[in-house]
Design a protein around this motif. Structure first.
Motif, short mmCIF file in Angstrom:
data_model
loop_
_atom_site.label_atom_id
_atom_site.label_comp_id
_atom_site.label_asym_id
_atom_site.label_seq_id
_atom_site.Cartn_x
_atom_site.Cartn_y
_atom_site.Cartn_z
N ARG A 88 -2.46 13.83 -0.26
CA ARG A 88 -3.92 13.72 -0.13
C ARG A 88 -4.60 14.33 -1.36
N PHE A 132 -7.04 -5.70 -5.15
CA PHE A 132 -6.34 -5.54 -3.88
C PHE A 132 -7.01 -6.43 -2.84
N LEU A 143 -9.69 -4.30 1.19
CA LEU A 143 -9.06 -3.43 2.19
C LEU A 143 -10.03 -3.18 3.36
N GLY A 170 0.80 -1.24 0.00
CA GLY A 170 0.00 0.00 0.00
C GLY A 170 0.82 1.27 0.00
N LYS A 209 -0.06 6.41 -4.78
CA LYS A 209 0.95 5.41 -5.17
C LYS A 209 1.99 6.00 -6.11
C1 PLP Z 1 -7.02 -0.51 -2.58
C2 PLP Z 1 -6.63 0.91 -2.35
N1 PLP Z 1 -7.34 1.89 -2.92
C3 PLP Z 1 -7.01 3.19 -2.77
C4 PLP Z 1 -5.94 3.56 -2.02
C5 PLP Z 1 -5.53 5.01 -1.96
O1 PLP Z 1 -6.21 5.74 -1.06
P1 PLP Z 1 -6.00 7.31 -0.91
O2 PLP Z 1 -6.05 7.94 -2.27
O3 PLP Z 1 -7.13 7.73 -0.07
O4 PLP Z 1 -4.68 7.53 -0.26
C6 PLP Z 1 -5.21 2.60 -1.36
C7 PLP Z 1 -4.10 3.00 -0.50
O5 PLP Z 1 -3.49 2.25 0.20
C8 PLP Z 1 -5.53 1.24 -1.55
O6 PLP Z 1 -4.82 0.26 -0.99
#
Ligand code: PLP
Length: 470
Positions: A324, A258, A212, A124, A317
């Motif tokens: 944010r 994921f 998740l 992540g 990522k």
């Molecule tokens: C499956 C998944 N979706 C989205 C995100 C990204 O989230 P955000 O944009 O809120 O940081 C993550 C981050 O770990 C994730 O694991």
């Protein structure tokens, strides 16, 4: 190439800082000078004024407090003599490096960031040490140099038009998203998009199992019920959606499930878009869609049914979670309700980061950074496969920043691995943490994140993993 926006010379030292002081006389005190001294001592002792902090000039503080300049100077001299302040001829008075100040109270365990693990293979996270600082600085300078004054005011809840325009071009080009700037809402990470969508448009949400846990909790807190949607080697079982009569929305990770790493099979993509066309809300979480190593990434499902699918994207990522900055591309009927929900949530996402990102995308610095990351993470994934070869292999497609490593029966189980990993300072996560319900029937495995580690530390982390699995 020469930087077209060289750094400005250092700004002249500010004339002084703002300082809130309570000048009411305390018990047993007499005189305004005593009150000022007391207030200053108190501010230093309690840590409101920290070592090195500049005090206003005596002239300015005198004007602001209505005291005479002589009184202020005398108070400063007294506190300098006591060791609270330090004043040198011709320079500002500052809080002394070491005074009788008690050390700040220790942070509660809840607020203290955990010490970084010795070896970090948690999923992540990208390698944040590769954040493109120089490119971001240039983008910020360019953005601010050309931003209208209105950029510093309240703005459109959907976000800056500069970023929405840049995103529409980028997402269409790179991810096959059908994006119109008018249908994009910039959010505080994609997680905010998820919460807003659920609040506005969902009451029972099907979510991938495994998936998740944090997102399941976000959906529940946004007021919906969560029902599990099984997954297999072909991704989410979207063929089951038609039988889940109660679900009015589904959250899926089609490009790279994921955490199992499967990509959604074409027949499952069809099933998903048919369900959407029949009135279901599809939320496509494309959290790592830029990172595919074995072939061109499969385009977003949203491109097949833009009037029915919401596309969620993020910089978490590619650049780093700290920004944010995320976005959603909405079907027309959701633009107004989601914009309204966003306005009532936080008015809009901060504009300056948006302007910098727009600039970075526009001059293709974002593409260049993603390309460099893609090479790096591909190498790391290959290294993982090589290091474990013989007994274990990463499952799923060659993509993203993590891989599922299945634990076959007869070998160490998840609890064994966790225990051994903890002994050598190796942080990792097991598949067990991602199921909706624990069950002995759940397949077992490790979710190895190869992004988080710093480049130089990654081989040692793999050695630690190999040792744990030996
Ligand atoms: C499956 C998944 N979706 C989205 C995100 C990204 O989230 P955000 O944009 O809120 O940081 C993550 C981050 O770990 C994730 O694991």
């Amino acid at each position: 190439m020469r930087d077209p926006w060289p750094s400005p010379p250092p700004a002249p030292a500010p004339a002084g800082v703002d300082l809130h002081l309570d000048l009411r006389l305390g018990p047993g005190q007499s005189g305004r000078r005593a009150a000022l001294e007391h207030a200053l001592r108190d501010a230093v002792r309690t840590g409101r004024l920290t070592p090195g902090a500049r005090l206003p000039s005596s002239r300015r503080l005198a004007t602001e407090t209505g005291l005479s300049r002589g009184t202020v100077k005398a108070a400063y001299d007294q506190l300098a003599a006591e060791g609270y302040l330090s004043a040198r001829q011709g320079s500002a008075t500052v809080v002394a490096a070491r005074t009788g100040t008690p050390a700040p109270a220790p942070r509660s365990p809840a607020s203290a960031p955990a010490a970084p693990p010795r070896h970090d293979l948690r999923p992540g996270r990208p390698d944040v040490s590769t954040f493109p600082t120089a490119a971001w600085l240039r983008a910020t300078r360019r953005a601010l140099a050309t931003a209208p004054a209105s950029a510093y005011d309240y703005g459109d809840p959907r976000g800056r038009i500069e970023l929405r325009t840049a995103l529409a071009e980028y997402l269409g080009r790179v991810r096959g998203v059908s994006a119109d700037p008018e249908r994009i809402v910039v959010t505080s990470g994609s997680v905010q998009g998820l919460a807003l969508l659920v609040r506005v448009a969902a009451s029972v949400v099907a979510m991938e199992d495994p998936g998740l846990p944090f997102h399941r909790e976000v959906v529940r807190r946004a007021g919906a019920r969560v029902v599990p949607l099984p997954t297999d080697a072909q991704g989410a079982r979207t063929d089951l959606l038609a039988g889940l009569a109660e679900a009015d929305a589904v959250v899926v990770t089609p490009a790279h499930q994921f955490p199992t790493g499967a990509t959604l099979h074409p027949s499952r993509r069809q099933a998903l878009t048919s369900w959407a066309r029949n009135g279901g809300l599809v939320i496509e979480d494309d959290y790592d869609g830029e990172f595919r190593y074995d072939r061109q990434p499969v385009g977003a499902v949203q491109g097949m049914a833009p009037d029915h699918v919401v596309y969620l994207g993020t910089t978490s990522k590619t650049l780093g979670p700290a920004l944010r900055l995320g976005w959603m591309v909405l079907p027309p009927h959701l633009v107004q309700p989601v914009t309204d929900a966003k306005r009532h949530d936080d008015v809009h996402t901060g504009s300056l980061g948006q302007l910098a990102l727009a600039e970075l995308i526009r001059d293709h610095g974002y593409d260049r950074h993603v390309r460099a990351c893609r090479l790096r993470y591909r190498r790391r994934r290959d290294l993982l496969a090589t290091r474990l070869a013989g007994r274990y292999a990463p499952a799923g497609i060659a993509a993203g920043l993590h891989a599922l490593v299945a634990l076959p029966p007869g070998g160490p189980d998840e609890i064994d691995v966790r225990r051994r990993a903890a002994r050598v300072g190796l942080a990792l996560e097991t598949l067990g943490e991602f199921w909706h319900e624990p069950s002995p029937a759940n397949p077992r495995g490790l979710i190895i994140g190869y992004g988080a580690s710093r480049e130089g530390a990654y081989p040692a982390a793999l050695d630690a993993l190999a040792g744990v699995l030996a």
